[in-house]
Every structure is written in structure tokens, then in C-alpha cells.
Design a protein around this motif. Structure first.
Motif, short mmCIF file in Angstrom:
data_model
loop_
_atom_site.label_atom_id
_atom_site.label_comp_id
_atom_site.label_asym_id
_atom_site.label_seq_id
_atom_site.Cartn_x
_atom_site.Cartn_y
_atom_site.Cartn_z
N ASP A 59 -86.75 -61.37 -58.73
CA ASP A 59 -87.77 -61.70 -59.86
C ASP A 59 -87.77 -61.22 -61.40
O ASP A 59 -86.78 -60.27 -61.18
N LYS A 60 -88.19 -62.42 -61.73
CA LYS A 60 -88.06 -62.26 -63.89
C LYS A 60 -88.24 -60.91 -63.73
O LYS A 60 -87.82 -60.07 -65.14
N GLU A 61 -90.06 -61.01 -63.39
CA GLU A 61 -90.26 -59.22 -64.21
C GLU A 61 -90.30 -58.16 -63.25
O GLU A 61 -90.33 -57.17 -63.60
N THR A 62 -89.08 -58.31 -62.77
CA THR A 62 -88.91 -57.14 -61.74
C THR A 62 -87.43 -56.00 -62.26
O THR A 62 -86.60 -56.72 -62.49
N ASN A 63 -87.74 -54.29 -62.30
CA ASN A 63 -86.49 -54.25 -63.15
C ASN A 63 -85.74 -54.29 -61.43
O ASN A 63 -86.09 -53.69 -60.12
N PRO A 64 -84.30 -54.58 -62.28
CA PRO A 64 -83.32 -54.13 -61.48
C PRO A 64 -82.95 -53.11 -60.00
O PRO A 64 -82.93 -52.90 -59.70
N GLU A 65 -83.48 -51.83 -60.90
CA GLU A 65 -83.46 -50.61 -60.24
C GLU A 65 -84.67 -50.23 -59.08
O GLU A 65 -84.57 -49.29 -58.65
N ALA A 66 -85.61 -50.90 -58.88
CA ALA A 66 -86.56 -50.88 -58.29
C ALA A 66 -86.22 -52.24 -56.85
O ALA A 66 -86.93 -51.45 -55.99
N TYR A 67 -85.34 -52.36 -56.89
CA TYR A 67 -84.74 -53.16 -55.77
C TYR A 67 -83.86 -52.01 -55.35
O TYR A 67 -83.74 -51.25 -54.99
N ASN A 68 -83.72 -52.17 -53.47
CA ASN A 68 -83.65 -52.02 -52.34
C ASN A 68 -82.34 -52.09 -51.85
O ASN A 68 -81.76 -53.32 -52.21
N ASP A 69 -80.92 -51.44 -52.24
CA ASP A 69 -79.98 -51.82 -51.75
C ASP A 69 -79.48 -52.45 -50.66
O ASP A 69 -79.88 -51.99 -49.14
N PRO A 70 -79.03 -54.12 -50.62
CA PRO A 70 -79.19 -54.89 -48.91
C PRO A 70 -78.22 -54.24 -47.90
O PRO A 70 -77.76 -54.75 -46.88
N LEU A 71 -76.66 -53.65 -48.77
CA LEU A 71 -75.47 -53.41 -48.34
C LEU A 71 -75.69 -52.63 -46.75
O LEU A 71 -74.70 -52.52 -46.14
N PRO A 72 -76.65 -51.53 -47.30
CA PRO A 72 -76.57 -50.25 -45.78
C PRO A 72 -76.96 -51.41 -44.57
O PRO A 72 -76.80 -50.80 -44.00
N GLN A 73 -78.73 -52.23 -45.45
CA GLN A 73 -79.09 -52.23 -44.22
C GLN A 73 -77.86 -54.00 -43.30
O GLN A 73 -77.62 -53.92 -41.93
N ALA A 74 -77.06 -54.11 -43.87
CA ALA A 74 -76.02 -55.26 -43.91
C ALA A 74 -75.20 -54.26 -43.03
O ALA A 74 -74.89 -55.20 -42.01
N LEU A 75 -74.49 -53.54 -43.10
CA LEU A 75 -73.76 -52.52 -42.66
C LEU A 75 -74.30 -51.95 -40.65
O LEU A 75 -73.53 -51.92 -40.07
N ILE A 76 -75.41 -51.71 -40.82
CA ILE A 76 -76.47 -51.22 -39.99
C ILE A 76 -76.44 -52.51 -38.61
O ILE A 76 -76.38 -52.72 -37.80
N LEU A 77 -76.93 -53.48 -39.27
CA LEU A 77 -76.53 -54.68 -38.29
C LEU A 77 -75.48 -55.04 -37.32
O LEU A 77 -75.33 -55.86 -36.16
N THR A 78 -74.74 -55.12 -38.52
CA THR A 78 -72.88 -55.08 -38.19
C THR A 78 -72.93 -54.14 -37.15
O THR A 78 -71.50 -54.49 -35.83
N SER A 79 -73.29 -52.81 -37.12
CA SER A 79 -73.31 -51.55 -36.26
C SER A 79 -73.47 -51.50 -35.10
O SER A 79 -73.58 -51.40 -34.40
N ILE A 80 -74.83 -52.46 -34.87
CA ILE A 80 -75.60 -52.66 -33.78
C ILE A 80 -74.72 -54.21 -32.84
O ILE A 80 -74.64 -53.64 -31.84
N VAL A 81 -74.54 -54.98 -33.75
CA VAL A 81 -73.35 -55.96 -33.27
C VAL A 81 -72.14 -55.40 -31.87
O VAL A 81 -71.84 -55.48 -30.97
N ILE A 82 -72.07 -54.26 -33.57
CA ILE A 82 -70.31 -53.69 -32.99
C ILE A 82 -70.62 -52.55 -31.34
O ILE A 82 -69.79 -53.10 -30.42
N SER A 83 -71.73 -51.96 -31.65
CA SER A 83 -71.85 -51.20 -30.58
C SER A 83 -72.57 -52.15 -29.22
O SER A 83 -72.73 -51.63 -28.14
N PHE A 84 -73.24 -52.54 -29.61
CA PHE A 84 -73.82 -53.83 -28.58
C PHE A 84 -72.56 -54.82 -27.49
O PHE A 84 -72.56 -54.55 -25.87
N ALA A 85 -71.79 -55.08 -28.04
CA ALA A 85 -70.07 -55.57 -27.16
C ALA A 85 -69.33 -54.02 -26.99
O ALA A 85 -68.84 -54.45 -25.73
N VAL A 86 -69.54 -52.89 -27.39
CA VAL A 86 -68.95 -51.94 -26.89
C VAL A 86 -69.37 -51.58 -25.30
O VAL A 86 -68.77 -51.63 -24.78
#
Length: 166
Positions: A59-86
Motif C-alpha cells: 500500500d503506498k500510504e503504509t510505511n515499509p517498517e510497519a510491515y511484518n516479515d513474511p519469511l519466518p511464516q514461509a519457513l514455519i509452513l515449510t517446517s510443518i510440511v517436513i515434520s508431517f512427512a517425517v
């Protein structure tokens, strides 16, 4: 970045219990230990994400520092998939051992018992090795050539020079 002490304590307890259960001889307890380790790793990745912020939608009006980092969320989803397979793989192993042997514990192998009873000292492996292990020792050709390392001869070249056969 602020550290949430409660998440760190829960993560430490999950890691400790998971490692303790992995060291057991029962396959079901090993499975539970792997699941606890996976959940502790998810909490670790979650705690590295930092503060909760806005959803990472541009969004053009939102400050970039206010956003949440999506990388940990993607890593947790990957970890969930790997732990489900194991977990699914371990459940298959547990089911197969129960069908074949009607037991959940891993038994000692005869070779493991034999290796455990052997002493740790081996006369051949633990013997003192001399510095020169070659059968072709390098000797100086004459006393005057001790200063020059290129003027050395082996026993084979010394015998051929004196008229012997090689």
C-alpha cells in the motif's frame, strides 16, 4: 526486537523433552520426540520474526517498517510440511514393526552386544608408529653432501653404483 521470555522457556522445554524422548528405545516415544522437536523449531522461527506487524500487502500510504516479515511464516509452513512427512514415515515404520514383530521397542542386535563388550584398546591401531615408515630410507651419498639435500641416494642406487645388481 523484544524477546518473549515465555516463548523461549516453552521452546527450551520442548527441545529438552524432545531430545529425551528421541533417546528412548520405543519407536512411539521417538515419534513423539520428533514431533516435539519440530514444534520447538516452529516456535524458534516464530520468535525470530520480530514484532507482529501489518500483513505484507503493498500500500503506498503504509510505511515499509510497519510491515511484518513474511519469511519466518514461509519457513514455519515449510517446517510443518517436513515434520508431517517425517511423522507419516515414522508412523509407517512403527506400524510395520508392530505387524511383523508385535513389539514397539528396538531390541539389541547381537553384533551391537559384541562390539560393546570389546575393549577400547587395540594393539595394532594404538601402537606407536615410528617417524620413518618407508622401507626405502634416504641416506646421504657422502659426508660432504650432507648440506645438500638433493645429493641423496637410496639403497638401490648405492648398490648399482658399487657394481651390484638392482
Amino acid at each position: 526486537m523484544s524477546i518473549n521470555l515465555t516463548l523461549l522457556i516453552v521452546m527450551g522445554v520442548l527441545y529438552a523433552c524432545g531430545i529425551y524422548l528421541i533417546l528412548e528405545r520405543s519407536l512411539t516415544r521417538v515419534l513423539l520426540g520428533l514431533m516435539l522437536l519440530a514444534n520447538a523449531t516452529n516456535i524458534l522461527i516464530l520468535s525470530t520474526g520480530g514484532y507482529a506487524g501489518l500483513a505484507p500487502l503493498f500500500d503506498k500510504e503504509t510505511n515499509p517498517e510497519a510491515y511484518n516479515d513474511p519469511l519466518p511464516q514461509a519457513l514455519i509452513l515449510t517446517s510443518i510440511v517436513i515434520s508431517f512427512a517425517v511423522t507419516a514415515f515414522m508412523l509407517g515404520i512403527i506400524y510395520r514393526t508392530w505387524v511383523l514383530a508385535r513389539q514397539d521397542e528396538i531390541q539389541d542386535d547381537l553384533e551391537d552386544v559384541r562390539v560393546a563388550k570389546t575393549p577400547s584398546f587395540d594393539a595394532e591401531d594404538d601402537a606407536i608408529v615410528p617417524l620413518e615408515t618407508s622401507e626405502f630410507a634416504i641416506t646421504p651419498a657422502s659426508p660432504a653432501s650432507k648440506d645438500r639435500p638433493d645429493a641423496t641416494e637410496t639403497p638401490n642406487t648405492a648398490s648399482t653404483r658399487e657394481g651390484g645388481s638392482a
